[in-house]
Design an enzyme around this catalytic site. Structure first.
Site, PDB file in Angstrom:
ATOM      1  N   GLU A 180       0.801  -1.228   0.000  1.00  0.00           N
ATOM      2  CA  GLU A 180       0.000   0.000   0.000  1.00  0.00           C
ATOM      3  C   GLU A 180       0.835   1.280   0.000  1.00  0.00           C
ATOM      4  OE1 GLU A 180      -2.937  -0.246   3.116  1.00  0.00           O
ATOM      5  OE2 GLU A 180      -3.954  -1.923   2.164  1.00  0.00           O
ATOM      6  N   GLU A 366      -5.327  -8.666   0.619  1.00  0.00           N
ATOM      7  CA  GLU A 366      -5.954  -8.370   1.911  1.00  0.00           C
ATOM      8  C   GLU A 366      -7.444  -8.121   1.706  1.00  0.00           C
ATOM      9  OE1 GLU A 366      -4.281  -5.195   4.348  1.00  0.00           O
ATOM     10  OE2 GLU A 366      -2.250  -5.851   3.846  1.00  0.00           O
TER      11      GLU A 366
HETATM   12  C1  FCB Z   1      -4.462  -2.272   5.520  1.00  0.00           C
HETATM   13  C2  FCB Z   1      -3.057  -2.585   6.020  1.00  0.00           C
HETATM   14  C3  FCB Z   1      -3.004  -3.664   7.050  1.00  0.00           C
HETATM   15  C4  FCB Z   1      -4.151  -3.586   8.026  1.00  0.00           C
HETATM   16  C5  FCB Z   1      -5.468  -3.457   7.306  1.00  0.00           C
HETATM   17  C6  FCB Z   1      -6.665  -3.410   8.207  1.00  0.00           C
HETATM   18  O1  FCB Z   1      -4.501  -0.987   5.008  1.00  0.00           O
HETATM   19  O2  FCB Z   1      -2.268  -2.990   4.925  1.00  0.00           O
HETATM   20  O3  FCB Z   1      -1.747  -3.607   7.681  1.00  0.00           O
HETATM   21  O4  FCB Z   1      -3.929  -2.564   8.915  1.00  0.00           O
HETATM   22  O5  FCB Z   1      -5.450  -2.312   6.501  1.00  0.00           O
END
Ligand code: FCB
Length: 465
Positions: A180, A366
């Site tokens: 990110e 994620e």
């Molecule tokens: C993302 C992050 C991760 C976690 C999630 C909830 O932005 O990459 O580390 O904090 O959110």
């Protein structure tokens, strides 16, 4: 699969492991700073997040990650849980300050040994390691020298990547250069919500460019060191809605999309930085040369997509530099964190990527939700909302696949509750509950569901409640 029409209720029953290919990647994601603890063990020195946590008012519960989930010492138990869930992959990140605790450029053997043991532990349990090289824990000594604003940090990163991939590349084939970059740059340096906590848009754009450049330069280093490497990057991407269909809101949405999504996607896929953002942010731009932009576009093996929520955008003439604002739309379903729950947004986002940036395999690196979980008197954690969140998003993922999007894997965020950055321990995202006082691990209902889903091909959540 059922041929019944899909409505909100039926959606819960419409996902089965056999809907996905046999070689689909199933994993969970974690990151070093959020779980490891052992902040000063085996030579590790502070990262920017250790420093940030010491500043009053930065972390909502005034906590830090000195101990976190104590994963540094408890990793065998944690990897056991991931493998018991039936996962075949595990995404984790490497803490740069463990490998290079000081500016000497000499790697710390104890840090490398920790990750070597950890990776062996994954392989012994049938978990394919997916390593993220940078998940926000920049060594503090590099920040003291200017951090990602300083071009020298790109060189330090390349040295770090070279050493780590030489050392672990015999066993780790899947490498993610950055997690990110939007958050590294913008939360870290524009809104100041994350370490190092600057509030300077020009600095944020400089950081974003150096991070993307470091990505592009790292890809050939990894390929040279790791036979059969698969290299990608994980972006936080958002489907966007305009607050209304007025021309001003539609333009605002396009502008927001420019910085939020295209600023990162376009240069990765050889299109350079988007012209509309370059024009609109002309007063804030760093030095960007054409050859640097070419370097960012080094071809990738996959794109990691972190999907959490869509955003609704309104025009905001008084809000420079973008003149846009986020709008909270009342009545939308939200997680405990207040993030909008929108499985359809995932499908829409994946379709958009496939259409605009064709021919790149995608992994959902994620996806997950936080709720205020509690341990019941019988010791269970009934996180039904999180379980349903997973089911509905997996269903959306499957729909995207049926519509031709080349998604090859899904990593749930997260294996266990952990240190959620500026929110401290207030936001629980895990399939495993952590009692942070005792470090006891308790598999939540969502974890049981995931295990049943992966092991027994459970179709309906009713089968396990
Ligand atoms: C993302 C992050 C991760 C976690 C999630 C909830 O932005 O990459 O580390 O904090 O959110």
């Amino acid at each position: 699969m059922s041929d019944k029409p899909v409505n909100a209720q039926d959606t819960l029953a419409l996902v089965a492991r056999t809907d996905f290919p046999a070689d689909f990647v199933w994993g969970c994601s974690t990151s070093s700073f959020q779980i490891e603890g052992a902040a000063a063990i085996d030579g590790r020195t502070p990262s920017i997040w250790d420093q940030f946590c010491q500043q009053p008012g930065k972390i909502r519960d005034s906590s830090d990650a000195t101990v976190a989930c104590d994963h540094y010492h408890r990793w065998p138990e944690d990897l056991d849980l991931a493998s018991q869930f039936g996962m075949n992959a595990y995404r984790f990140s490497i803490a740069w300050p463990r490998i290079f605790p000081d500016a000497s450029g000499v790697p710390n053997r104890l840090g490398l040994d920790f990750y070597s043991r950890l990776v062996d532990g994954m392989l012994e349990r049938g978990l394919t390691p997916w390593a993220t090289l940078y998940h926000w824990d920049l060594p503090q000594y590099l920040q003291d020298a200017g951090g990602w604003e300083n071009r020298a940090t790109v060189d330090a990163y390349l040295h770090y990547v070279d050493v780590v991939t030489r050392h672990l590349g015999d066993r780790i084939k899947h490498w993610i250069t950055h997690n990110e970059p939007w958050c590294t740059a913008m939360h870290g340096n524009w809104d100041g919500m994350h370490a190092p906590g600057k509030q300077d848009f020009k600095a944020a754009l400089q950081v974003s460019h150096h991070v993307m450049l470091s990505h592009g330069l790292a890809v050939p280093v990894i390929r040279a060191n790791v036979p059969a490497a698969k290299v990608g990057i994980a972006l936080s991407l958002h489907p966007l809605r305009a607050a209304s269909d007025s021309a001003a809101d539609l333009l605002a949405m396009q502008r927001h999309d420019g910085l939020r999504n295209r600023w990162f996607l376009d240069p990765l896929f050889g299109r350079g930085y988007p012209a509309d953002v370059l024009a609109h942010c002309a007063d804030y731009l760093p030095q960007i040369t054409a050859s640097e932009v070419d370097l960012i576009a080094t071809p990738l093996d996959f794109l990691g997509v972190n999907y959490y929520f869509p955003e609704t955008i309104a025009a905001a003439p008084d809000n420079p530099p973008l003149h846009t604002s986020l709008k909270e739309v009342a009545g939308r379903e939200r997680t405990g964190f207040g993030w909008e729950v929108a499985p359809d947004g995932m499908r829409e986002l994946l379709q958009r990527i496939a259409q605009d940036y064709p021919a790149i395999p995608i992994y959902l690196t994620e996806n997950g939700s936080s709720y205020e979980d509690q341990v019941e008197a019988d010791g269970s954690v009934q996180d039904t909302a999180r379980r349903d969140y997973f089911i509905r998003h997996l269903h959306a993922l499957q729909q995207a696949r049926q519509q031709g999007v080349d998604v090859r894997g899904y990593f749930a965020w997260s294996l266990m509750d952990n240190f959620e950055w500026a929110e401290g321990y207030l936001r629980r995202f895990g399939m495993v509950y952590i009692d942070f006082a005792t470090q006891q691990r308790t598999v939540k209902q969502s974890g049981h569901w995931f295990r049943n889903f992966l092991h027994q091909n459970v179709v309906s959540p009713l089968d396990m409640t």
